[in-house]
Write an enzyme that holds these catalytic residues in place. Structure first.
Site, mmCIF file in Angstrom:
data_model
loop_
_atom_site.group_PDB
_atom_site.id
_atom_site.type_symbol
_atom_site.label_atom_id
_atom_site.label_comp_id
_atom_site.label_asym_id
_atom_site.label_seq_id
_atom_site.Cartn_x
_atom_site.Cartn_y
_atom_site.Cartn_z
ATOM 1 N N ARG A 156 -7.717 6.511 -5.968
ATOM 2 C CA ARG A 156 -8.024 6.168 -4.570
ATOM 3 C C ARG A 156 -9.108 7.122 -4.071
ATOM 4 N NH1 ARG A 156 -4.165 4.503 0.678
ATOM 5 N NH2 ARG A 156 -5.526 2.740 1.078
ATOM 6 N N SER B 201 0.840 -1.209 0.000
ATOM 7 C CA SER B 201 0.000 0.000 0.000
ATOM 8 C C SER B 201 0.873 1.256 0.000
ATOM 9 C CB SER B 201 -0.865 -0.033 1.263
ATOM 10 O OG SER B 201 -2.042 0.702 1.080
ATOM 11 N N PRO B 202 0.369 2.347 -0.579
ATOM 12 C CA PRO B 202 1.156 3.585 -0.550
ATOM 13 C C PRO B 202 1.447 4.020 0.877
ATOM 14 C CG PRO B 202 -0.913 3.874 -1.790
ATOM 15 C CD PRO B 202 -0.920 2.499 -1.233
ATOM 16 N N GLN C 60 1.625 6.616 -6.806
ATOM 17 C CA GLN C 60 0.436 7.357 -6.381
ATOM 18 C C GLN C 60 0.772 8.837 -6.466
ATOM 19 O OE1 GLN C 60 -0.731 7.768 -2.178
ATOM 20 N NE2 GLN C 60 -2.664 6.805 -2.746
ATOM 21 N N CYS D 23 3.754 7.066 2.878
ATOM 22 C CA CYS D 23 4.711 8.173 2.942
ATOM 23 C C CYS D 23 5.904 7.772 3.793
ATOM 24 C CB CYS D 23 4.060 9.381 3.613
ATOM 25 S SG CYS D 23 2.953 10.255 2.535
ATOM 26 N N TYR E 1 -7.264 15.101 0.644
ATOM 27 C CA TYR E 1 -6.293 15.882 -0.124
ATOM 28 C C TYR E 1 -7.031 16.702 -1.190
ATOM 29 C CZ TYR E 1 -3.076 13.015 2.500
ATOM 30 O OH TYR E 1 -2.421 12.414 3.543
ATOM 31 N N ARG F 13 1.036 -1.395 6.965
ATOM 32 C CA ARG F 13 1.941 -1.565 8.113
ATOM 33 C C ARG F 13 2.611 -2.932 8.126
ATOM 34 N NH1 ARG F 13 -2.386 -0.082 12.293
ATOM 35 N NH2 ARG F 13 -3.632 -0.812 10.541
HETATM 36 C C1 LIG Z 1 3.346 5.202 7.461
HETATM 37 C C2 LIG Z 1 2.131 5.279 6.593
HETATM 38 C C3 LIG Z 1 2.101 6.155 5.532
HETATM 39 C C4 LIG Z 1 0.991 6.218 4.709
HETATM 40 N N1 LIG Z 1 0.998 6.999 3.595
HETATM 41 C C5 LIG Z 1 0.006 6.941 2.694
HETATM 42 C C6 LIG Z 1 0.111 7.583 1.447
HETATM 43 O O1 LIG Z 1 1.112 8.172 1.115
HETATM 44 N N2 LIG Z 1 -0.936 7.517 0.607
HETATM 45 C C7 LIG Z 1 -2.074 6.823 0.924
HETATM 46 O O2 LIG Z 1 -3.014 6.808 0.135
HETATM 47 N N3 LIG Z 1 -2.170 6.168 2.084
HETATM 48 C C8 LIG Z 1 -1.153 6.186 2.961
HETATM 49 N N4 LIG Z 1 -1.221 5.444 4.106
HETATM 50 C C9 LIG Z 1 -2.395 4.605 4.351
HETATM 51 C C10 LIG Z 1 -2.122 3.172 3.877
HETATM 52 O O3 LIG Z 1 -1.938 3.123 2.476
HETATM 53 C C11 LIG Z 1 -3.249 2.225 4.271
HETATM 54 O O4 LIG Z 1 -4.428 2.598 3.625
HETATM 55 C C12 LIG Z 1 -3.490 2.196 5.772
HETATM 56 O O5 LIG Z 1 -2.279 2.206 6.500
HETATM 57 C C13 LIG Z 1 -4.283 0.948 6.181
HETATM 58 O O6 LIG Z 1 -3.576 -0.214 5.881
HETATM 59 P P1 LIG Z 1 -2.888 -1.137 7.039
HETATM 60 O O7 LIG Z 1 -3.957 -1.431 8.039
HETATM 61 O O8 LIG Z 1 -2.419 -2.361 6.307
HETATM 62 O O9 LIG Z 1 -1.765 -0.346 7.633
HETATM 63 C C14 LIG Z 1 -0.128 5.392 4.972
HETATM 64 C C15 LIG Z 1 -0.088 4.531 6.060
HETATM 65 C C16 LIG Z 1 1.029 4.450 6.846
HETATM 66 C C17 LIG Z 1 1.043 3.447 7.990
#
Ligand SMILES: Cc1cc2nc3c(=O)[nH]c(=O)nc-3n(C[C@H](O)[C@H](O)[C@H](O)COP(=O)(O)O)c2cc1C
Ligand SMILES: Cc1cc2nc3c(=O)[nH]c(=O)nc-3n(C[C@H](O)[C@H](O)[C@H](O)COP(=O)(O)OP(=O)(O)OC[C@H]3O[C@@H](n4cnc5c(N)ncnc54)[C@H](O)[C@@H]3O)c2cc1C
Length: 787
Positions: free
Chosen positions: A602, A395-396, A473, A398, A554, A696
């Site tokens: 998204r 997943s994306p 993304q 940052c 955003y 994560r």
């Molecule tokens: C450190 C971090 C950075 C993230 N950055 C982005 C991002 O740049 N773009 C985005 O769409 N979602 C971002 N997310 C959200 C994740 O893509 C994802 O939707 C969210 O963490 C839920 O997934 P998980 O339960 O597997 O962590 C970020 C999540 C984390 C933990």
């Protein structure tokens, strides 16, 4: 209470006669029975002598019949249950007064320490003191009627069929040697079309007899105050008032499709007993009960909500093949997943793999899958010319460590190691279209030649050395820009070096956020041009797919949501207007993005805010983007408005993805509290999403997909030559782990040997419930519920 201390004086008042009861049977799981046994062996033994046990669930769906075994339930007559409990009360000296209706609390002994009001769904106690208990009633739209029949049913039976009026759901099981119970459910529309609006019992019997003629096989339908009703989901903010406690259906309901209402009511009593043991003062015990009991009840109610929603939306699954339909049904409330179904019924899960692989084989030209079916997560997928070797996505995320937007060695190492780990698709973080489009000073960008070259280096490595495809993304932070690095204060405004931020409307995200400037048409043109330039650079860098970020509040998301868009021009107001600018940007990017490469978007499928984006709006967004050439919707939720009230849980965004995927008829990608391969297989196999992203999990485990392959023994996965010597070791190690887990779960499971034949077993309660009670409750089921 009486057994624990015979000096307690307990009186029960019941308006009916001892053997009056509404409905027919009641179902308990092994775990529930184990709980009863822990607290009262006498009633438990008597229940055990009376119940009917079965192992199979059989589902009839549009003429097909699919059995799933290994389920372990017991059912019994409601009347027998009541009589057993009366007998137990009598033996220990609990006083019972039947045919005594209590109309006011003043009718009761004024010196009682505690008054337990368990007077059912229509409780006047709850309603008279509604200002105090604060009940909420969510009347569900489906109609149902509770009937009986002498038709023997060797398994718990679901039947889904359609006639001129609509779709009919049947939940049925045999609860003693003579009787089965049947709950017939349908939509209000079908119920009206079937002429059931003013139906008397005999009209219902005539209709249902004709509808299920083949299943009933000449057996009669029997009624017991069988009127068509709607189910209310009842919740109360508190369950105690002075010395009164409300319990059971009066305090909270759980939809019959999870068969837990009686269980909850009985476990309420057990919980109150525990509180009375802990606190000698009655009011203190009640207070403790109100605090302690809530989590368990809410968890069951949440599972019931998810389950009832499946039955209300059964039309959504109507075009599935019978195996996928069954898998979706079985896994509807998350307690049953791909891996635990493998233990219950390996043949059924093999059928899931086979039918999913066969479909993928035809759709994505992968004929070998017909010979060697794989778990759903390992089926390939193709969007335009981008072919993915499996359904796992990084997943994306940052990284917040770019300097002037430049990806560096950190980014190279981070992305390429995840590409080496086996995921089919690796996303970059939100990559910003200009310096003022960044969320934080550490966000990566794609507005310069240097950035483009750095991204190209990463993409080239992934293409040359791994099997992963690379997606970028691309976004603009809008009103969530100019904030601190995540670890310094997420969403908090920069104290120094902030830049001007813009959004659809001049509304700050947090009360202390910088107020964004409302975008003018010039701003919109500039931002669109920045997006186009970014897409051109991303194409040159070699990305296989590019995603337009229209979620999480955003800049483009601020146009979509009514929470953030208060514009009065043609970009605000109606859903068409709110979509106008995001679609304009999408079109401009699509025009420069290579035809053979897919584009995704998204979105936040709900704002988790009353009056904000709903899933129905999200379906409209998805349809609109699809019509403009979008290939995939990346389904997320929230982060639009800081007043949001999200409901988290395992796989919590999957229901949104399912609805969008089916109703907008577009492939989806979903993330959100998905942590293991079992969940990935469950989501993909049940058709809730085409791709599953883990965020994560991939931070601490880049090799998630290779480990999953080793766990399931899927050899056909690209493994770097340099690491080949570890492949055999990993497969052996993970196979051992799997066998150990399966063995533990097998031990924790009810012993269903007799049921495995699929035959109906009466009075055969043996070891199974002991095991189910002692081990299952402790090890498996409670842990799952707790999660
Ligand atoms: C450190 C971090 C950075 C993230 N950055 C982005 C991002 O740049 N773009 C985005 O769409 N979602 C971002 N997310 C959200 C994740 O893509 C994802 O939707 C969210 O963490 C839920 O997934 P998980 O339960 O597997 O962590 C970020 C999540 C984390 C933990
Ligand atoms: C179709 C359907 C199927 C179901 N199947 C299952 C299942 O398989 N498994 C399961 O666990 N649950 C099932 N349930 C749920 C279950 O029936 C209820 O959750 C359960 O009966 C609740 O128990 P209760 O004691 O709170 O209320 P009730 O069973 O409604 O009992 C309330 C009692 O209070 C008495 N009463 C009411 N007012 C007064 C008064 N003023 N004075 C004196 N007495 C009064 C009533 O006569 C009644 O006996 C099902 C429900 C439905 C609708």
């Amino acid at each position: 209470m009486k057994k624990a201390d015979p000096s307690h004086q307990i009186k029960i008042y019941e308006q009916n006669r001892p053997d009056d009861t509404f409905g027919f049977g009641v179902v308990f799981s092994a775990e529930t029975l184990g709980h009863f046994r822990d607290y009262d062996e006498v009633s438990y033994d008597r229940i055990r002598e009376t119940f009917a046990y079965w192992d199979d669930i059989v589902t009839y769906f549009k003429g097909s019949k699919v059995p799933v075994s290994g389920n372990g339930f017991c059912g019994m007559s409601r009347k027998d249950l009541l009589l057993i409990l009366h007998q137990c009360c009598r033996e220990v000296g609990v006083e019972m007064e039947f045919q005594r209706e209590i109309k006011s609390l003043d009718d009761l002994d004024s010196d009682a320490d505690m008054i337990l009001a368990a007077n059912g769904i229509n409780s006047w106690v709850r309603d008279e003191y509604a200002d105090h208990f604060k009940p909420s009633f969510d009347w569900r739209p489906n109609k149902f009627v509770w009937l009986g029949s002498t038709k023997p049913l060797p398994a718990f039976t679901f039947d889904f069929r359609e006639n001129d009026a609509g779709i009919w759901n049947l939940h049925a099981y045999q609860y003693n040697s003579e009787m089965s119970t049947m709950i017939v459910e349908t939509t209000e529309d079908a119920w009206l079309k079937a002429g059931m609006e003013n139906a008397r019992e005999e009209d219902t019997v005539a209709y249902v007899t004709e509808l299920y003629k083949d299943l009933l096989d000449g057996h009669p339908i029997i009624t017991n105050r069988s009127m068509w009703r709607n189910f209310p989901m009842i919740r109360c903010e508190t369950w105690i008032k002075d010395n009164v406690v409300i319990m059971g259906d009066c305090a909270h309901t759980a939809h019959y499709s999870i068969g837990s209402g009686t269980k909850l009511a009985m476990e309420d009593a057990i919980a109150l007993f525990e509180c009375c043991q802990a606190e000698s003062d009655a009011r203190a015990a009640l207070k403790l009960y109100d605090e302690n009991r809530r989590d368990e009840v809410e968890r069951t109610q949440h599972a019931a909500d998810v389950s009832l929603s499946w039955f209300e939306n059964v039309r959504r699954y109507w075009d599935m093949d019978p195996i996928q339909f069954n898998f979706s049904l079985m896994s509807r409330s998350k307690a049953i997943t791909y891996d635990n179904l493998r233990l219950r019924d390996r043949d059924f899960v093999q059928a899931v793999d086979k039918s999913f692989s066969a479909e993928a084989a035809d759709r994505y030209d992968a004929p070998h899958l017909k010979e060697t079916p794989v778990p759903p997560m390992f089926a390939p997928m193709q969007l335009r010319d981008m072919r993915l070797s499996n359904r796992v996505v990084v997943s994306p995320m940052c990284q917040y460590c770019a300097i002037d937007g430049n990806p560096d060695d950190w980014h190279f190492s981070h992305y390429t190691s995840r590409a080496m780990g086996g995921a089919g698709l690796v996303f970059t973080e939100m990559t910003c279209v200009s310096p003022d489009a960044r969320i934080t000073p550490g966000c990566a960008g794609i507005w310069s030649d240097e950035q483009e070259a750095q991204w190209k280096r990463i993409v080239d490595f992934a293409h040359d050395r791994t099997d992963a495809r690379m997606a970028i993304q691309i976004g603009h932070a809008g009103r969530k820009g100019a904030t601190k690095l995540a670890w310094e204060g997420i969403d908090e405004p920069l104290e120094e070096g902030a830049w001007e931020i813009i959004a659809a409307s001049p509304l700050p995200y947090l009360p202390n956020s910088i107020v964004p400037r409302e975008m003018t048409r010039d701003d919109m043109d500039r931002v669109k041009a920045d997006f186009v330039a970014a897409f051109e650079r991303a194409a040159r860098a070699g990305f296989d797919m590019a995603e337009l970020h229209c979620a999480h509040g955003y800049v483009l998301a601020t146009f979509l949501s009514t929470c953030t868009n208060q514009r009065s021009d043609e970009y605000g107001g109606s859903i068409e207007n709110r979509l106008r600018y995001p679609l304009e940007v999408f079109d401009a990017c699509r025009a420069v993005w290579p035809e053979e490469r897919p584009m995704s978007v998204r979105i936040s499928a709900t704002d988790w805010v009353e009056g904000g984006t709903t899933t129905e709006d999200a379906v409209e967004f998805a349809r609109a983007f699809k019509a403009h050439g979008c290939d995939l919707i990346n389904v997320s939720t929230g982060q639009t408005d800081s007043s949001e009230k999200p409901i988290y849980g395992r796989m919590f965004q999957a229901p949104f993805s399912e609805q969008i995927r089916i109703e907008a008829d577009i492939p989806t990608l979903v993330a959100g509290n998905i942590f293991d391969w079992d969940q990935v297989n469950t989501i993909v196999g049940a058709g809730r999403s085409d791709l599953v992203a883990l965020a994560r999990t991939h931070l601490y485990n880049p090799y998630f997909t290779q480990q999953a392959a080793a766990y399931y023994g899927v050899e056909d996965i690209v493994w770097p030559d340099q690491y080949m010597s570890a492949k055999f070791a990993a497969f052996r190690q993970y196979e051992r782990t799997r066998l150990q887990i399966e063995e533990l779960r097998e031990q924790a499971k009810p012993n269903t040997q007799e049921g495995r034949t699929g035959s109906f077993v009466l009075n055969k309660a043996s070891e199974w419930e002991m095991k189910g009670a002692a081990v299952g409750a402790a090890a498996g089921s409670r842990r799952e519920a707790a999660e």
